[in-house]
Design an enzyme around this catalytic site. Structure first.
Site, short mmCIF file in Angstrom:
data_model
loop_
_atom_site.label_atom_id
_atom_site.label_comp_id
_atom_site.label_asym_id
_atom_site.label_seq_id
_atom_site.Cartn_x
_atom_site.Cartn_y
_atom_site.Cartn_z
N HIS A 1 0.83 -1.21 0.00
CA HIS A 1 0.00 0.00 0.00
C HIS A 1 0.86 1.26 0.00
O HIS A 1 0.64 2.18 -0.79
CB HIS A 1 -0.94 0.00 1.21
CG HIS A 1 -1.79 1.21 1.29
ND1 HIS A 1 -2.75 1.51 0.33
CD2 HIS A 1 -1.83 2.25 2.17
CE1 HIS A 1 -3.33 2.65 0.64
NE2 HIS A 1 -2.80 3.13 1.75
C1 LIG Z 1 -6.40 -1.13 13.04
C2 LIG Z 1 -5.36 -0.96 11.94
C3 LIG Z 1 -5.41 0.49 11.44
C4 LIG Z 1 -3.95 -1.18 12.49
O1 LIG Z 1 -3.80 -2.46 12.94
P1 LIG Z 1 -2.39 -3.05 13.46
O2 LIG Z 1 -2.66 -4.44 13.96
O3 LIG Z 1 -1.36 -2.90 12.39
O4 LIG Z 1 -1.92 -2.07 14.57
P2 LIG Z 1 -2.25 -1.93 16.16
O5 LIG Z 1 -3.39 -1.06 16.32
O6 LIG Z 1 -2.35 -3.26 16.79
O7 LIG Z 1 -0.93 -1.16 16.66
C5 LIG Z 1 0.30 -1.79 16.50
C6 LIG Z 1 1.45 -0.92 16.98
O8 LIG Z 1 1.59 0.23 16.15
C7 LIG Z 1 2.04 1.30 16.93
N1 LIG Z 1 1.84 2.59 16.24
C8 LIG Z 1 1.22 3.69 16.70
N2 LIG Z 1 1.25 4.64 15.77
C9 LIG Z 1 1.90 4.14 14.70
C10 LIG Z 1 2.24 4.66 13.43
N3 LIG Z 1 1.91 5.87 13.07
N4 LIG Z 1 2.90 3.88 12.57
C11 LIG Z 1 3.24 2.60 12.91
N5 LIG Z 1 2.94 2.05 14.10
C12 LIG Z 1 2.29 2.82 14.99
C13 LIG Z 1 1.20 1.12 18.17
O9 LIG Z 1 1.73 1.85 19.23
C14 LIG Z 1 1.30 -0.38 18.39
O10 LIG Z 1 2.51 -0.67 19.05
P3 LIG Z 1 2.66 -1.83 20.15
O11 LIG Z 1 2.27 -3.10 19.45
O12 LIG Z 1 4.09 -1.77 20.53
O13 LIG Z 1 1.72 -1.46 21.26
C15 LIG Z 1 -5.65 -1.98 10.84
O14 LIG Z 1 -7.00 -1.90 10.39
C16 LIG Z 1 -4.74 -1.85 9.64
O15 LIG Z 1 -4.71 -0.90 8.89
N6 LIG Z 1 -3.97 -2.92 9.44
C17 LIG Z 1 -3.07 -3.02 8.31
C18 LIG Z 1 -1.71 -2.61 8.69
C19 LIG Z 1 -1.24 -1.29 8.09
O16 LIG Z 1 -0.09 -1.19 7.75
N7 LIG Z 1 -2.15 -0.28 8.00
C20 LIG Z 1 -1.81 1.09 7.56
C21 LIG Z 1 -1.56 1.22 6.07
S1 LIG Z 1 -2.87 0.68 5.03
C22 LIG Z 1 -3.88 2.04 4.77
O17 LIG Z 1 -3.55 3.13 5.13
C23 LIG Z 1 -5.13 1.74 4.05
C24 LIG Z 1 -6.13 2.80 4.14
O18 LIG Z 1 -6.05 3.75 3.37
O19 LIG Z 1 -7.06 2.68 4.93
#
Ligand SMILES: CC(C)(COP(=O)(O)OP(=O)(O)OC[C@H]1O[C@@H](n2cnc3c(N)ncnc32)[C@H](O)[C@@H]1OP(=O)(O)O)[C@@H](O)C(=O)NCCC(=O)NCCSC(=O)CC(=O)O
Length: 206
Positions: A90
């Site tokens: 993405h």
């Molecule tokens: C709920 C989601 C938004 C995220 O789910 P995840 O399982 O990846 O994440 P999570 O909520 O469990 O959080 C995981 C860890 O990320 C940390 N975290 C916080 N802010 C962050 C940031 N800006 N970038 C990266 N990581 C970050 C948190 O503190 C946490 O750390 P710790 O674990 O240490 O506590 C999901 O729906 C999702 O989008 N999953 C796909 C993963 C992804 O890459 N998404 C973004 C790009 S896609 C996109 O953007 C598509 C769109 O347009 O919608």
């Protein structure tokens, strides 16, 4: 204590500020792009091109570069399970899609719907990440993912309606949109099933 597992305090603070800044930036884009949506024409079909929509599509394109900080944080925190195919694909592709639309002069009109709905979803997503970055759980995480998937389905519907009703934007761009969102729905449905439905809850996508 193993030092490698200690989160650098500075990074935690930077992530909180970054997520908050993303929330604000997305509010700004929602405001600027809201011109494209209306009732009953929610997709802005046949919306005339305007300097305002082009400007905000350009801001949206720039925001895709800012989004790379997510990847930088993941790498610095060594959270490699977050570096999924979905994440890398993405982040590597969406900026190119908007660069292409801007370059051919069609990041405007009804195409702005994509930027609008994505800004709404990213407002929700970065609010979620902000909550996570201050150390809280989000009981609505599943709804965040559902909202993201709903966004992709809405873009598919948009891509079907554009060639039928829109007389401004080139129809071939709808095919690009259909193909892109098919891949996003596939990857996100996979993520949803692994995260919320499989026995090993909490597992990440490959
Ligand atoms: C709920 C989601 C938004 C995220 O789910 P995840 O399982 O990846 O994440 P999570 O909520 O469990 O959080 C995981 C860890 O990320 C940390 N975290 C916080 N802010 C962050 C940031 N800006 N970038 C990266 N990581 C970050 C948190 O503190 C946490 O750390 P710790 O674990 O240490 O506590 C999901 O729906 C999702 O989008 N999953 C796909 C993963 C992804 O890459 N998404 C973004 C790009 S896609 C996109 O953007 C598509 C769109 O347009 O919608």
């Amino acid at each position: 204590m193993d030092k490698r597992n200690v989160e650098p305090f500075g990074l935690k603070l930077i992530m909180q500020v970054y997520n908050f800044a993303q929330v604000c930036l997305n509010v700004y884009m929602i405001y600027g792009l809201s011109e494209v949506v209306g009732v009953p024409n929610i997709f802005g079909i046949n919306k005339p091109y305007s300097a305002n929509l082009e400007f905000f599509c350009f801001v949206h394109f720039l925001s895709k570069a800012l989004d790379y900080f997510d990847t930088i944080f993941i790498i610095l925190r060594k959270k490699y399970d977050q570096l999924s195919v979905l994440h890398v694909y993405h982040h590597a592709s969406i900026g190119m899609v908007w660069a292409y639309l801007l370059q051919i002069g069609h990041a405007n009109g009804t195409a702005s719907y994509g930027a609008f709905i994505n800004s709404v979803i990213h407002f929700i997503m970065y609010s979620h990440y902000f909550i996570r970055s201050i150390g809280l759980e989000n009981p609505f995480k599943r709804l965040v993912t559902s909202a993201q998937i709903t966004q992709f389905y809405s873009c598919m519907l948009h891509a079907v309606l554009v060639p039928i009703y829109d007389e401004i934007i080139p129809k071939k761009l709808a095919i690009l949109q259909l193909c892109y969102h098919t891949t996003m729905i596939y990857l996100f449905t996979n993520f949803y099933n692994q995260q919320y439905k499989s026995k090993g809850k909490g597992k990440k996508t490959s």
